[in-house]
Enzyme design. Structure first.
Site, PDB file in Angstrom:
ATOM      1  N   HIS A 115       0.824  -1.213   0.000  1.00 37.06           N
ATOM      2  CA  HIS A 115       0.000   0.000   0.000  1.00 37.06           C
ATOM      3  C   HIS A 115       0.853   1.256   0.000  1.00 37.06           C
ATOM      4  O   HIS A 115       0.580   2.216  -0.731  1.00 37.06           O
ATOM      5  CB  HIS A 115      -0.911   0.020   1.234  1.00 37.06           C
TER       6      HIS A 115
ATOM      7  N   GLU B 256       0.889   3.957  -3.160  1.00 37.29           N
ATOM      8  CA  GLU B 256       0.477   5.361  -3.006  1.00 37.29           C
ATOM      9  C   GLU B 256       1.575   6.318  -3.466  1.00 37.29           C
ATOM     10  O   GLU B 256       1.312   7.295  -4.170  1.00 37.29           O
ATOM     11  CB  GLU B 256       0.118   5.648  -1.543  1.00 37.29           C
TER      12      GLU B 256
ATOM     13  N   LYS C 260       2.051   6.213  -7.273  1.00 41.51           N
ATOM     14  CA  LYS C 260       0.965   6.952  -7.936  1.00 41.51           C
ATOM     15  C   LYS C 260       1.282   8.439  -7.974  1.00 41.51           C
ATOM     16  O   LYS C 260       1.109   9.101  -9.001  1.00 41.51           O
ATOM     17  CB  LYS C 260      -0.364   6.745  -7.195  1.00 41.51           C
ATOM     18  N   ASN C 261       1.757   8.971  -6.842  1.00 39.91           N
ATOM     19  CA  ASN C 261       2.091  10.397  -6.786  1.00 39.91           C
ATOM     20  C   ASN C 261       3.187  10.747  -7.788  1.00 39.91           C
ATOM     21  O   ASN C 261       3.107  11.763  -8.487  1.00 39.91           O
ATOM     22  CB  ASN C 261       2.551  10.770  -5.367  1.00 39.91           C
TER      23      ASN C 261
END
Length: 432
Positions: free
Chosen positions: A300, A304, A307-308
């Site tokens: 996770h 995250e 993705k950024n």
């Protein structure tokens, strides 16, 4: 569920349990405890959770009722408070098991103590505490003493024939915990909705430091509660596996976990921007690097952050230039204490004045973000950008078992994010 009301008698019990300190555990301790558990060991664990979870739930229910700026009166916050109170009530009223004297004696046989747990060096001792106080293995707070975890959560229970009552008790308790875990699935988004309700009613765009600090405490506690429940349910329901103790993988392969997170993040990026090929990601990591961790947590966090980085690169250079996008580099290194993952992008960086904002909840650079009424994802959502929870939640997950998350940005060029993971798995939970 909507009809649940907290009676005055239940509030009295919540306040009583909230006066006790919480007991932190480490991954090392959980692994040591959960290897080849007998029904007696699982019973001992059930009894520990029947003591520990009501204390943790009571702390959060009490705090949900005492939030600043009238936040406690928001409908979504009251809904979450009722969930915590209902789960608390179910646990304190869970019927005990009647055992013969010889079985009780077997449960209290002494054994070697669990490995000692240590505080997270990256987190101030009272960082996630509302009012300070001891929160380690046992300790005193508000004048109340708790017995150290190794006396309550671990017992030598071998060579004992466990009666059917023990099996039945463990099954019933596991079902109750599973139902509680499902009830609390939408907590992150429901609390976020409650903060939005408060912002709209208060006609403000900013969230004060006191509310940000409460969200940190609340979500850190939630991670701990869900981990303890998830671990117990897994120990009781999953078959034996050479590399797993519950949901903890004793030989988590960092390369494979990060590689999967890269593939998933690139897929989401390509879908979001309608690209044939997203920015390339270079992974530099030993293929045989293993350590004890919860793979889902690490996956996770990496997902995250990737993705950024992917979004920053695409929005800086434009999706039309997919053949000329600069690569994102992921470097993984093993040190004496830590395993460190560095994610570097050339997405333009972040202005120095905006750096403190990225760790605040509800801060997002995506336009027009809102929370769908039927959105019930647990903690992490798949869209390219959510409602400003990705970074602060990722940092909490990293810190939960002794790691940290740090960000260094070069405004006009790109950003480096460092994920520090406690290789020794010896840090205990930083409990609020």
């Amino acid at each position: 569920m909507s009809g649940f009301r907290i009676s005055p008698a239940l509030w009295d019990k919540i306040h009583h349990f909230a006066s006790f300190p919480q007991t932190g555990v480490s991954l090392q301790q959980m692994v040591r405890f959960g290897q080849n558990p007998s029904q007696g060991t699982l019973l001992k664990a059930s009894q520990f959770l029947l003591e520990e979870l009501p204390v943790r739930l009571a702390h959060r229910a009490k705090e949900l009722d005492e939030l600043p700026h009238n936040l406690s009166s928001m409908p979504s916050i009251q809904k979450v408070k009722n969930w915590y109170a209902q789960s608390f009530e179910e646990l304190i009223n869970f019927p005990p098991v009647a055992l013969p004297p010889d079985i009780i004696a077997a449960l209290h046989q002494p054994d070697a103590t669990l490995p000692e747990s240590t505080p997270n060096p990256s987190v101030d001792e009272h960082r996630y505490s509302a009012n300070g106080g001891a929160n380690g293995n046992g300790g005193v707070r508000h004048g109340r003493l708790r017995i150290p975890i190794e006396k309550r959560y671990y017992a030598r229970t071998t060579n004992t024939e466990w009666p059917p009552e023990v099996h039945d008790y463990n099954k019933r308790f596991t079902r109750t915990l599973d139902a509680i875990k499902r009830r609390h699935d939408p907590t992150v988004t429901t609390v976020a909705q409650g903060v939005l309700e408060w912002k709209q009613r208060a006609r403000t765009q900013r969230i004060g430091l006191d509310v940000q600090a409460w969200l940190d405490r609340f979500y850190m506690s939630r991670i701990g509660i869900r981990f303890l429940i998830g671990q117990h349910v897994a120990l009781n329901t999953l078959g034996a596996h050479p590399d797993y103790v519950g949901i903890i993988c004793t030989r988590s392969n960092v390369h494979d976990i990060v590689h999967e997170a890269i593939e998933n993040a690139r897929f989401v990026c390509e879908e979001h921007y309608a690209m044939f090929k997203g920015p390339p990601v270079q992974l530099i990591c030993p293929r045989d690097l293993h350590f004890a961790y919860v793979p889902g947590h690490l996956s996770h966090i990496c997902f995250e952050l990737l993705k950024n980085s992917l979004r920053a690169v695409v929005e800086r250079f434009g999706p039309a230039h997919e053949d000329a996008l600069p690569p994102i580099r992921v470097v993984v290194v093993e040190g004496k204490e830590d395993i460190t993952i560095k994610i570097s992008d050339e997405g333009g960086g972040i202005a120095r004045s905006a750096i403190p904002l990225i760790w605040t909840y509800m801060y997002t650079t995506m336009e027009g973000q809102h929370i769908e009424q039927d959105f019930t994802a647990s903690d992490f959502n798949a869209p390219m950008a959510g409602f400003g929870y990705g970074l602060p939640l990722s940092r909490l997950y990293a810190r939960y078992f002794g790691g940290d998350l740090r960000l260094i940005s070069m405004d006009g060029f790109g950003t480096d994010v460092y994920i520090h993971l406690n290789r020794l798995s010896s840090s205990r939970e930083p409990l609020p």
